[in-house]
Design a protein around this motif. Structure first.
Motif, PDB file in Angstrom:
ATOM      1  N   GLU A 286      -2.390  -2.431  10.415  1.00 16.23           N
ATOM      2  CA  GLU A 286      -1.717  -1.538   9.473  1.00 16.23           C
ATOM      3  C   GLU A 286      -0.732  -0.598  10.149  1.00 16.23           C
ATOM      4  O   GLU A 286       0.058   0.076   9.476  1.00 16.23           O
ATOM      5  CB  GLU A 286      -2.756  -0.724   8.703  1.00 16.23           C
ATOM      6  CG  GLU A 286      -3.627  -1.534   7.753  1.00 16.23           C
ATOM      7  CD  GLU A 286      -4.766  -2.276   8.449  1.00 16.23           C
ATOM      8  OE1 GLU A 286      -4.916  -2.116   9.683  1.00 16.23           O
ATOM      9  OE2 GLU A 286      -5.493  -3.022   7.772  1.00 16.23           O
TER      10      GLU A 286
ATOM     11  N   SER B 178       0.860  -1.174   0.000  1.00 14.96           N
ATOM     12  CA  SER B 178       0.000   0.000   0.000  1.00 14.96           C
ATOM     13  C   SER B 178       0.902   1.231   0.000  1.00 14.96           C
ATOM     14  O   SER B 178       2.056   1.150  -0.417  1.00 14.96           O
ATOM     15  CB  SER B 178      -0.926  -0.013   1.224  1.00 14.96           C
ATOM     16  OG  SER B 178      -1.834   1.070   1.153  1.00 14.96           O
ATOM     17  N   THR B 179       0.382   2.343   0.476  1.00 20.33           N
ATOM     18  CA  THR B 179       1.172   3.573   0.538  1.00 20.33           C
ATOM     19  C   THR B 179       0.996   4.251   1.885  1.00 20.33           C
ATOM     20  O   THR B 179       0.048   3.976   2.615  1.00 20.33           O
ATOM     21  CB  THR B 179       0.763   4.563  -0.569  1.00 20.33           C
ATOM     22  OG1 THR B 179      -0.634   4.866  -0.437  1.00 20.33           O
ATOM     23  CG2 THR B 179       1.030   3.987  -1.944  1.00 20.33           C
TER      24      THR B 179
ATOM     25  N   LYS C 260      -2.462   4.013   4.237  1.00 20.30           N
ATOM     26  CA  LYS C 260      -3.705   3.703   3.527  1.00 20.30           C
ATOM     27  C   LYS C 260      -4.029   2.217   3.672  1.00 20.30           C
ATOM     28  O   LYS C 260      -3.241   1.352   3.260  1.00 20.30           O
ATOM     29  CB  LYS C 260      -3.588   4.069   2.047  1.00 20.30           C
ATOM     30  CG  LYS C 260      -4.885   3.811   1.258  1.00 20.30           C
ATOM     31  CD  LYS C 260      -4.714   4.104  -0.218  1.00 20.30           C
ATOM     32  CE  LYS C 260      -4.671   5.594  -0.474  1.00 20.30           C
ATOM     33  NZ  LYS C 260      -4.688   5.887  -1.942  1.00 20.30           N
ATOM     34  N   LYS C 261      -5.194   1.918   4.236  1.00 20.55           N
ATOM     35  CA  LYS C 261      -5.638   0.540   4.386  1.00 20.55           C
ATOM     36  C   LYS C 261      -6.205   0.027   3.063  1.00 20.55           C
ATOM     37  O   LYS C 261      -6.364   0.773   2.102  1.00 20.55           O
ATOM     38  CB  LYS C 261      -6.686   0.439   5.495  1.00 20.55           C
ATOM     39  CG  LYS C 261      -6.174   0.912   6.842  1.00 20.55           C
ATOM     40  CD  LYS C 261      -7.081   0.469   7.984  1.00 20.55           C
ATOM     41  CE  LYS C 261      -8.464   1.102   7.894  1.00 20.55           C
ATOM     42  NZ  LYS C 261      -9.308   0.725   9.059  1.00 20.55           N
TER      43      LYS C 261
ATOM     44  N   GLU D 169       3.946  10.679  -0.769  1.00 22.16           N
ATOM     45  CA  GLU D 169       3.463   9.302  -0.705  1.00 22.16           C
ATOM     46  C   GLU D 169       4.582   8.336  -1.068  1.00 22.16           C
ATOM     47  O   GLU D 169       5.355   8.580  -2.000  1.00 22.16           O
ATOM     48  CB  GLU D 169       2.295   9.131  -1.683  1.00 22.16           C
ATOM     49  CG  GLU D 169       1.481   7.873  -1.459  1.00 22.16           C
ATOM     50  CD  GLU D 169       0.236   7.832  -2.320  1.00 22.16           C
ATOM     51  OE1 GLU D 169      -0.880   7.889  -1.768  1.00 22.16           O
ATOM     52  OE2 GLU D 169       0.381   7.776  -3.560  1.00 22.16           O
TER      53      GLU D 169
ATOM     54  N   GLY E  33      -9.105   1.846   1.525  1.00 22.74           N
ATOM     55  CA  GLY E  33      -8.895   3.222   1.102  1.00 22.74           C
ATOM     56  C   GLY E  33      -8.847   4.230   2.230  1.00 22.74           C
ATOM     57  O   GLY E  33      -8.465   5.389   2.015  1.00 22.74           O
ATOM     58  N   GLN E  34      -9.227   3.819   3.434  1.00 27.23           N
ATOM     59  CA  GLN E  34      -9.172   4.710   4.584  1.00 27.23           C
ATOM     60  C   GLN E  34      -7.752   4.726   5.162  1.00 27.23           C
ATOM     61  O   GLN E  34      -6.954   3.828   4.897  1.00 27.23           O
ATOM     62  CB  GLN E  34     -10.174   4.269   5.654  1.00 27.23           C
ATOM     63  CG  GLN E  34     -11.620   4.359   5.209  1.00 27.23           C
ATOM     64  CD  GLN E  34     -12.586   3.931   6.295  1.00 27.23           C
ATOM     65  OE1 GLN E  34     -12.227   3.195   7.200  1.00 27.23           O
ATOM     66  NE2 GLN E  34     -13.819   4.410   6.202  1.00 27.23           N
ATOM     67  N   TYR E  35      -7.474   5.745   5.960  1.00 28.17           N
ATOM     68  CA  TYR E  35      -6.133   5.893   6.527  1.00 28.17           C
ATOM     69  C   TYR E  35      -6.129   5.620   8.030  1.00 28.17           C
ATOM     70  O   TYR E  35      -7.121   5.869   8.722  1.00 28.17           O
ATOM     71  CB  TYR E  35      -5.598   7.305   6.279  1.00 28.17           C
ATOM     72  CG  TYR E  35      -5.110   7.533   4.865  1.00 28.17           C
ATOM     73  CD1 TYR E  35      -3.774   7.329   4.524  1.00 28.17           C
ATOM     74  CD2 TYR E  35      -5.990   7.953   3.867  1.00 28.17           C
ATOM     75  CE1 TYR E  35      -3.329   7.545   3.231  1.00 28.17           C
ATOM     76  CE2 TYR E  35      -5.549   8.170   2.563  1.00 28.17           C
ATOM     77  CZ  TYR E  35      -4.219   7.958   2.255  1.00 28.17           C
ATOM     78  OH  TYR E  35      -3.771   8.163   0.986  1.00 28.17           O
TER      79      TYR E  35
END
Length: 215
Positions: free
Chosen positions: A138, A68-69, A95-96, A128, A99-101
């Motif tokens: 995460e 991910s990033t 970023k999970k 990023e 799409g949420q952080y």
């Protein structure tokens, strides 16, 4: 995998607390079993944890994690030093898969970076960069520095160094076969990772020069 990720995160991010746990665990174990020689494991485990937990965590996450990033949101220089350089405390968002952080933090001492090497390279804030983590935890990430924009630029710069050196030698003595071959080799090593039309043209030119010198 999540439990193992949590354990490795704790060991690599909380070295002093880990030592206390080792002391408590082996202390109680030696009292219960009356095998006091078990206490000898405390020191080597504490040393191994301080030296290797960061690298073990990086290997684990790179091997079993998903990519991910993340973005560094805070970079604070502390008063503590490591190898004559100030230790930094970082905060980041990851970023999970949905799409949420989620927020996380690490320091120069605890950051997991892959490929594993002695150098500690953290991407700049507000940029990023690629990471890996175990889904469900995460917070524990490994930074894939060489895949980041900064890492790619650094890699290109390192590949340029032997090219520049070989070029200087060649320009000083264009008739030296060894210098020509060294220049060609440096350019070919670069092209293995990055395409460059100018370098391909230069290689063809140098090979013609080398062939002419053999006649």
């Amino acid at each position: 995998m999540i439990i193992l990720s949590k354990i490795l995160y704790f060991l690599s991010h909380h070295g002093f607390s880990s030592v206390l746990i080792f002391i408590l665990f082996f202390g109680l174990l030696s009292i219960v079993t009356k095998k006091f020689w078990l206490l000898i494991f405390i020191i080597p485990l504490s040393i191994a944890n301080g030296l290797a937990s960061q690298f073990l965590n990086a290997w684990f996450l790179n091997t079993y994690g998903v990519q991910s990033t993340a973005i560094v949101t805070s970079d604070i220089e502390t008063n503590s030093t490591l190898n004559n350089k100030y230790i930094h405390e970082y905060e980041a968002i990851v970023k999970k898969q949905n799409g949420q952080y989620v927020e996380t933090n690490f320091s120069t001492m605890s950051a997991a970076i892959y490929p594993i090497e002695n150098a500690i390279k953290i991407p700049d804030a507000d940029q990023e960069f690629p990471v890996k983590f175990i889904p469900g935890y995460e917070k524990n990430i490994v930074i894939l520095y060489q895949q980041s924009d900064e890492g790619k630029k650094l890699q290109q710069y390192k590949l340029q160094e032997p090219i520049n050196s070989a070029k200087i030698k060649y320009e000083a003595d264009p008739t030296n076969k060894e210098f020509i071959e060294e220049y060609i080799s440096a350019l070919e090593d670069y092209l293995k990772l990055h395409d460059n039309v100018e370098y391909r043209t230069k290689i063809n030119h140098l090979k013609k020069e080398a062939q002419a010198l053999k006649k």
